[in-house]
Design an enzyme around this catalytic site. Sequence first.
Site, PDB file in Angstrom:
ATOM      1  CB  CYS A 234      -1.924   3.183   9.717  1.00 51.69           C
ATOM      2  SG  CYS A 234      -3.575   2.684   8.217  1.00 51.69           S
TER       3      CYS A 234
ATOM      4  CG  ASN B 100      -0.449  -0.713   2.541  1.00 56.33           C
ATOM      5  OD1 ASN B 100       0.154  -1.912   3.041  1.00 56.33           O
ATOM      6  ND2 ASN B 100      -0.628   0.217   3.435  1.00 56.33           N
TER       7      ASN B 100
ATOM      8  CD  GLN C  89      -3.394   0.575  -1.027  1.00 58.68           C
ATOM      9  OE1 GLN C  89      -3.734   0.708  -2.616  1.00 58.68           O
ATOM     10  NE2 GLN C  89      -4.236   0.682  -0.239  1.00 58.68           N
TER      11      GLN C  89
ATOM     12  CB  THR D  84     -28.881  -8.712   9.548  1.00 63.73           C
ATOM     13  OG1 THR D  84     -29.148  -9.412  10.381  1.00 63.73           O
ATOM     14  CG2 THR D  84     -29.599  -8.099   8.757  1.00 63.73           C
TER      15      THR D  84
HETATM   16  C1  LIG Z   1      -6.603   0.015   2.939  1.00 64.87           C
HETATM   17  C2  LIG Z   1      -6.045  -1.376   3.799  1.00 64.87           C
HETATM   18  C3  LIG Z   1      -6.669  -2.196   4.565  1.00 64.87           C
HETATM   19  C4  LIG Z   1      -7.447  -1.818   5.718  1.00 64.87           C
HETATM   20  O1  LIG Z   1      -8.889  -2.449   4.816  1.00 64.87           O
HETATM   21  P1  LIG Z   1      -9.576  -1.490   5.484  1.00 64.87           P
HETATM   22  O2  LIG Z   1     -11.218  -1.758   5.038  1.00 64.87           O
HETATM   23  O3  LIG Z   1     -10.078  -0.089   5.479  1.00 64.87           O
HETATM   24  O4  LIG Z   1      -9.773  -2.308   6.645  1.00 64.87           O
HETATM   25  C5  LIG Z   1      -5.241  -3.367   4.208  1.00 64.87           C
HETATM   26  N1  LIG Z   1      -4.802  -4.116   3.262  1.00 64.87           N
HETATM   27  C6  LIG Z   1      -3.710  -2.975   2.665  1.00 64.87           C
HETATM   28  C7  LIG Z   1      -3.160  -3.139   2.222  1.00 64.87           C
HETATM   29  C8  LIG Z   1      -4.960  -1.705   2.688  1.00 64.87           C
HETATM   30  O5  LIG Z   1      -4.593  -1.046   1.946  1.00 64.87           O
END
Ligand SMILES: *Cc1c(COP(=O)(O)O)cnc(C)c1O
Length: 386
Positions: free
Chosen positions: A324, A150, A178, A238
Site C-alpha cells: 500500500c 503484514n 496475516q 445480495t
Molecule cells: C491485506 C490486509 C488487509 C486488507 O485486506 P483487503 O481484503 O485487501 O482489504 C487488512 N489488514 C492486513 C493486515 C492486511 O495484510
Amino acid sequence: MSIYFDNSATTPMDPRVIEAMQPYFKEKFANPSSIHILGREIREDIERARETVAKSIKAESQEIIFTASGSESDNMAIKGVAYGLREKGKHIITSKIEHKAVLETCKYLEQEGFEVTYLPVEKNGIINIDELKKAIRDDTILISIMLANNEIGTIQPIEEITKIAREKEIIVHTDAVQAMGKMPIDVSKLGVHLLTFSGHKIYAPKGIGVLYAEERIKDFLIPIIHGGHHEFGLRAGTENVPYIIGIAKACEIIENELEKDIKHVKTLRDKFESRILNEIPDTILNGDREKRVCSISNISFKYIEGEALMVYANEVCCSTGSACTSDSVDASHVLYAINVDPVDAHGALRFSFGRFNTMEEVDKAVEIIKDSVNKLRQMSPLYNKR
Ligand SMILES: *Cc1c(COP(=O)(O)O)cnc(C)c1O
C-alpha cells in the site's frame, strides 16, 4: 520466469477453491433470497459455507459475517463498535503498526470526535502490555490490535490483551488477515469479540472478507452498508455467492492442512532467510525472529535502496515496506515504529512465502539477490565510503 515471494500482498488462488466456485458462476446462479427451490438451495449452500468458515476459527456460524474485503471488515468492526457504543465512551486504543485499514479508520473517527491512542511497539514490533494498561481509560470502548503484522510478521499477545480488556468490559477487535492460515486461530482462546480476515490472503479470491463478531456484539454493531436484511441486517447487498463458497473452501483447506502448510512455508522462509543473512554481508532481519508468523521475512540490505534491488532482481517478486505504500517515498510506518534506522528502512524488502512456493525457487532467488546486491553495492557511493 518470475518467483512470487509476495504472498502477504495477495496469494494466487488454490485450484481447489476455483473448482468449488465454478458451479456458482453457472447453474447455481439464483438469488439466495428467492423463495423458489433454486434460491433455497443457494441459501443452504451459503449457510453451509458459513459453518465451514466458523469451524476453521472455532466460532459459531451465526458469528460469521461475509463482507467484501479485509478492509471492509476492519471498518465495520471499528466504526460499528465506535458508533454503537458512543454513549458509553469515545476512547479507542490501537497500535502504531496496524494496517492502513485500521489506522485510517481510527483517524477518520478522530475527526468524528472520538479519541484514539496509538500504542508504540518495542524494538521487536510487539506492544508493551504495561503501556496498554496505562492507556486504558474509563471511557475506553474498543481496543483494536492486529494478530500478525503484514510487514514484519510479529504476533501480538492478544490473549493477554483480551484478559485485561474483558475485566474492564472493553471490546477487542483483531485484524487477523496475516495470521489466518499461518497459525492456529481459536476465537474463544484468543478471547476477542471481533476478528477480521480476507479471502485473497488465503488462496481465495480478492473481494471477499470475513468479520467474526461474538453474538452479543452483533446486537449493537452499526452497519456501514444499509439496505436489505442480508448478513443479519449488518451488511446489506445480495450475497457474493461464488466468493463466499470460495472463501469457505479456503477455510476448509486451512482446517485440514494448516500444520502441513506451516511446516512447508516455514522451511522455505527459514532457508531463504538464513542463506540471505549468512551469504550477504551487512543484512539485517527486521522484527522479532521468534514471535512471528511462518510466512514473512523482512530484511534490510545496507547501503542500497530496496526499490533499486527490486528493479535489479526483478525476477523475484517481493515488496518494499507494504504494498500500500509502494508509491510513496516515505519509509514504512512499521519499520519507523520499531526504530529501524531510516537509511536501513529504505533498504528493506519484505519477502513473503506461500503454499505454492518451492525450495528450487528459494535457491534461485537467493542467487539472483546475491548477484544484484553485489552489483548495486559496487555502484553505491554509500558502500564505497563506508
Ligand atoms: C491485506 C490486509 C488487509 C486488507 O485486506 P483487503 O481484503 O485487501 O482489504 C487488512 N489488514 C492486513 C493486515 C492486511 O495484510
